[in-house]
Every structure is written in structure tokens, then in C-alpha cells.
Design a protein around this motif. Structure first.
Motif, PDB file in Angstrom:
ATOM      1  N   PRO A  51       0.848  -1.183   0.000  1.00 31.65           N
ATOM      2  CA  PRO A  51       0.000   0.000   0.000  1.00 31.65           C
ATOM      3  C   PRO A  51       0.896   1.250   0.000  1.00 31.65           C
ATOM      4  O   PRO A  51       0.901   2.030   0.957  1.00 31.65           O
ATOM      5  CB  PRO A  51      -0.771  -0.140   1.310  1.00 31.65           C
ATOM      6  CG  PRO A  51       0.254  -0.770   2.251  1.00 31.65           C
ATOM      7  CD  PRO A  51       1.207  -1.579   1.377  1.00 31.65           C
ATOM      8  N   THR A  52       1.700   1.382  -1.031  1.00 28.86           N
ATOM      9  CA  THR A  52       2.706   2.437  -1.101  1.00 28.86           C
ATOM     10  C   THR A  52       2.298   3.494  -2.123  1.00 28.86           C
ATOM     11  O   THR A  52       1.160   3.556  -2.564  1.00 28.86           O
ATOM     12  CB  THR A  52       4.079   1.849  -1.446  1.00 28.86           C
ATOM     13  OG1 THR A  52       4.034   1.223  -2.733  1.00 28.86           O
ATOM     14  CG2 THR A  52       4.512   0.807  -0.413  1.00 28.86           C
ATOM     15  N   TRP A  53       3.243   4.345  -2.479  1.00 31.33           N
ATOM     16  CA  TRP A  53       3.053   5.291  -3.580  1.00 31.33           C
ATOM     17  C   TRP A  53       4.427   5.582  -4.151  1.00 31.33           C
ATOM     18  O   TRP A  53       5.397   4.891  -3.824  1.00 31.33           O
ATOM     19  CB  TRP A  53       2.290   6.540  -3.143  1.00 31.33           C
ATOM     20  CG  TRP A  53       2.840   7.353  -1.991  1.00 31.33           C
ATOM     21  CD1 TRP A  53       2.840   7.010  -0.666  1.00 31.33           C
ATOM     22  CD2 TRP A  53       3.404   8.671  -2.056  1.00 31.33           C
ATOM     23  NE1 TRP A  53       3.390   8.027   0.098  1.00 31.33           N
ATOM     24  CE2 TRP A  53       3.741   9.064  -0.728  1.00 31.33           C
ATOM     25  CE3 TRP A  53       3.656   9.570  -3.094  1.00 31.33           C
ATOM     26  CZ2 TRP A  53       4.313  10.295  -0.428  1.00 31.33           C
ATOM     27  CZ3 TRP A  53       4.222  10.809  -2.790  1.00 31.33           C
ATOM     28  CH2 TRP A  53       4.542  11.156  -1.474  1.00 31.33           C
ATOM     29  N   LEU A 191       3.365  -2.997   6.250  1.00 35.47           N
ATOM     30  CA  LEU A 191       4.578  -3.031   5.445  1.00 35.47           C
ATOM     31  C   LEU A 191       5.531  -4.113   5.939  1.00 35.47           C
ATOM     32  O   LEU A 191       6.152  -4.829   5.140  1.00 35.47           O
ATOM     33  CB  LEU A 191       5.265  -1.668   5.466  1.00 35.47           C
ATOM     34  CG  LEU A 191       4.502  -0.511   4.809  1.00 35.47           C
ATOM     35  CD1 LEU A 191       5.237   0.807   5.026  1.00 35.47           C
ATOM     36  CD2 LEU A 191       4.295  -0.758   3.324  1.00 35.47           C
ATOM     37  N   LYS A 192       5.652  -4.246   7.246  1.00 34.34           N
ATOM     38  CA  LYS A 192       6.551  -5.263   7.798  1.00 34.34           C
ATOM     39  C   LYS A 192       6.048  -6.667   7.480  1.00 34.34           C
ATOM     40  O   LYS A 192       6.849  -7.578   7.203  1.00 34.34           O
ATOM     41  CB  LYS A 192       6.689  -5.068   9.315  1.00 34.34           C
ATOM     42  CG  LYS A 192       7.683  -6.037   9.960  1.00 34.34           C
ATOM     43  CD  LYS A 192       9.089  -5.883   9.391  1.00 34.34           C
ATOM     44  CE  LYS A 192      10.069  -6.820  10.075  1.00 34.34           C
ATOM     45  NZ  LYS A 192      11.405  -6.792   9.415  1.00 34.34           N
ATOM     46  N   LEU A 193       4.738  -6.868   7.514  1.00 29.04           N
ATOM     47  CA  LEU A 193       4.187  -8.174   7.182  1.00 29.04           C
ATOM     48  C   LEU A 193       4.558  -8.575   5.757  1.00 29.04           C
ATOM     49  O   LEU A 193       4.868  -9.734   5.484  1.00 29.04           O
ATOM     50  CB  LEU A 193       2.664  -8.148   7.336  1.00 29.04           C
ATOM     51  CG  LEU A 193       1.927  -9.465   7.066  1.00 29.04           C
ATOM     52  CD1 LEU A 193       2.336 -10.532   8.072  1.00 29.04           C
ATOM     53  CD2 LEU A 193       0.415  -9.247   7.105  1.00 29.04           C
ATOM     54  N   ASN A 194       4.554  -7.607   4.840  1.00 28.93           N
ATOM     55  CA  ASN A 194       4.942  -7.886   3.461  1.00 28.93           C
ATOM     56  C   ASN A 194       6.439  -8.129   3.330  1.00 28.93           C
ATOM     57  O   ASN A 194       6.867  -8.903   2.474  1.00 28.93           O
ATOM     58  CB  ASN A 194       4.531  -6.735   2.541  1.00 28.93           C
ATOM     59  CG  ASN A 194       3.042  -6.714   2.285  1.00 28.93           C
ATOM     60  OD1 ASN A 194       2.413  -7.749   2.139  1.00 28.93           O
ATOM     61  ND2 ASN A 194       2.470  -5.526   2.233  1.00 28.93           N
ATOM     62  N   GLY A 195       7.216  -7.445   4.158  1.00 27.83           N
ATOM     63  CA  GLY A 195       8.643  -7.712   4.182  1.00 27.83           C
ATOM     64  C   GLY A 195       9.522  -6.549   3.778  1.00 27.83           C
ATOM     65  O   GLY A 195       9.720  -6.310   2.596  1.00 27.83           O
TER      66      GLY A 195
END
Length: 309
Positions: A51-53, A191-195
């Protein structure tokens, strides 16, 4: 048309970490944000994911724009783009929007640089407009091109990925939307869950930049839509005909993959890249996670510059 105001102010720099001038186009029916910096022999079109930009590529943009033209687009519902309430946020909607923006800007001979769901979005644009795409760069981004085992690999990856396991469970028990609607407060854990592997990058400005697009549950519709679309099977991949697939497969291509990615595993997605681009180049980044432009900024920067020649 009702005026839609993006959640992130156009002049927000996040303590100077995002110094790029904001541009907007209403071509897709909402204020779509993009930056357009630098000049040179190549035009890079940067596409972020979930979920970034475009902030994800800030280090690379600063360096790449010294040598080439760099355009970075924020998808609908992300970054400095608006989050309209009367739209769906499936993959095909993002491809539609990208197509509209790229045609409005008359972008040609672009090098697509794609992360996460920016991968299928960019590949969808390539399938629709192979004549406008010169080269492909995948940075932990899937490259669907009608491969016969695409769905099998997506399913196998979901079985290995904590994030996909969580969204499938949350979708089934009705908690996906209320939980992802709180990204203003849970962005770091997501974000940490995604890595990502380098906790030293987590500053107040960094957190503010990634939180800013999601101040309310309504403005998290983009992040919710991507997750919900996967869980509900609503995303539709572009299907190339034989001639289009052959044309795209012949283009120069590079894959950079952070091998500590917990969400998009190299063992599932690099074979898809190899099938799409038999002559493509692959560089594995052993110490980087899913957000490899954050974990290995110089490696990503230099590999792409070398690829561009």
C-alpha cells in the motif's frame, strides 16, 4: 463533476524527503498525481504497488533523473492521487487509469519500472499498447503475460505468503475492510508483514509519508480494493494474443528481486518472468525484502542504470 481533493497536499515534502514538483491530470476522471523530472535518452515510467506510492522510489528517482526522464504515477487511491468514492479499485480499473494518463501525456518508448501490483498494471498497459513500451523492469513485481500456469502460481504463492493468508481469512470473516481502513495507524505493521528488512529507514518523516494517503477509512479504498479484489477474485489480467505476446517477449527486460520478500516469493514469480521474457536478465537481491527499493536502494538504482546502458 464533484471536486475530489487528494488526501495528501500537493506541496507535501515530508521533511524534504520528497522534493519533486507535483503534477496532476484529470484525464481518468479524478485528480491523478504524477511527477515528471529529468531528461535524457530514456523515459522511465514508475509504477508502485500496495500500500505504497511513488515515495517508494524516491532514492532511485533522484539518481535516475540525472541521466533520463523519469515519470512516476500514483495509482487511484494512493499517494497524492485522489480517492473517488464512486469507483471500483480492481486491477482492470488501474490499467484503465494508467492507459488514460499515458495517452493524455502521449508517452512513447517507455521503460516500465514496476513494483508489486504495479507489475500487472504495467503489463496490462503493455498488452494494450505494445508499441508504446520499449523495455520492462520488474522490481519484485509480477509480469503476467498469458502464461498457462499463472493462476496456479498465484495460488501457490498465496499459500506461502502471510499477507495473502491474512486477507483471505479477513475477507471470509468480514474484517478486511475495517482493518485495512485503519492504515493511518497500522501502516508499519502492514509493510513489515509484506517484508522490509532495514528498520533504520523508519523515521517520523518516513512514517508520515506512508500514512498520509490514508487518514480515514474512506481514503483507504485503494488499499482495500487491491486486497479485496484478490480475495474475491475480481482482478482481471489482460490476455495478449499470440502476436502481442511475441512482441512484448522480445523486448529487453530486467527483474530485480529481493529474496526476503514475504509476499511475492521469488520461487513462484521469477519463473513467470522467465517465461514472459526468455532473454531477460535477473538479479537477485539476497538481503532485500518485498520493498527492495527501500532495502537495497543503491543496488536497485545501479542495476537499472546498467540495464539502460
Amino acid at each position: 463533476m464533484t471536486t475530489i481533493t487528494p488526501a495528501v497536499p500537493s506541496d507535501a515534502t515530508f521533511d524534504g524527503t520528497w522534493p519533486f514538483t507535483a503534477n496532476y491530470t484529470d484525464a481518468p476522471g479524478y485528480p491523478a498525481h504524477y511527477i515528471d523530472v529529468g531528461e535524457g535518452p530514456e523515459t522511465l515510467l514508475l509504477l508502485h504497488g500496495e500500500p505504497t506510492w511513488s515515495y517508494l522510489f524516491r532514492h532511485q528517482i533522484a539518481e535516475w533523473s540525472r541521466h533520463h526522464r523519469v515519470i512516476a504515477v500514483d495509482h487511484m487511491g494512493f499517494g497524492k492521487s485522489a480517492t473517488p468514492k464512486d469507483r471500483t479499485y480492481w486491477l482492470q480499473d488501474h490499467v484503465d487509469n494508467l492507459e488514460t494518463v499515458a495517452l493524455a501525456l502521449d508517452l512513447r518508448d517507455v521503460t516500465l519500472v514496476m513494483h508489486d501490483f504495479g507489475g500487472p498494471t504495467g503489463m496490462g498497459f503493455a498488452v494494450r499498447h505494445p508499441d508504446r513500451v520499449k523495455q520492462i523492469v520488474s522490481v519484485n513485481g509480477p509480469t503476467p503475460l498469458g502464461q498457462p500456469d499463472l493462476i496456479d502460481r498465484l495460488v501457490a504463492n498465496a499459500g506461502d505468503a502471510p499477507w495473502f493468508q491474512w486477507i483471505l481469512k479477513a475477507h471470509d470473516n468480514g474484517t478486511l475492510e475495517p482493518l485495512l481502513g485503519q492504515l493511518d495507524y497500522t501502516i508499519l505493521s502492514t509493510l513489515k508483514l509484506n517484508g522490509f528488512e532495514d528498520p533504520s529507514i523508519v523515521t517520523d518523516a518516513w512514517l508520515d509519508a506512508y500514512r498520509a494517503p490514508f487518514p480515514t477509512p474512506a481514503e483507504a479504498a485503494g488499499a482495500i480494493g487491491w486486497a479485496k479484489g484478490f480475495a474475491a477474485g475480481a482482478h482481471k489480467f489482460e490476455e495478449p494474443d499470440a502476436a502481442t505476446r511475441a512482441a512484448i517477449s522480445a523486448k529487453p527486460a530486467l527483474a530485480l528481486w529481493g529474496e526476503k520478500d514475504r509476499t511475492l516469493h521469488a520461487k513462484h514469480f521469477l519463473p513467470l518472468f522467465e517465461a514472459a521474457f526468455p532473454n531477460g536478465k535477473i538479479h537477485r537481491l539476497p538481503e532485500a525484502g518485498h520493498y527492495s527499493p527501500e532495502d537495497a536502494p543503491q543496488d536497485v538504482t545501479s542495476h537499472v542504470l546498467s540495464f539502460l546502458g
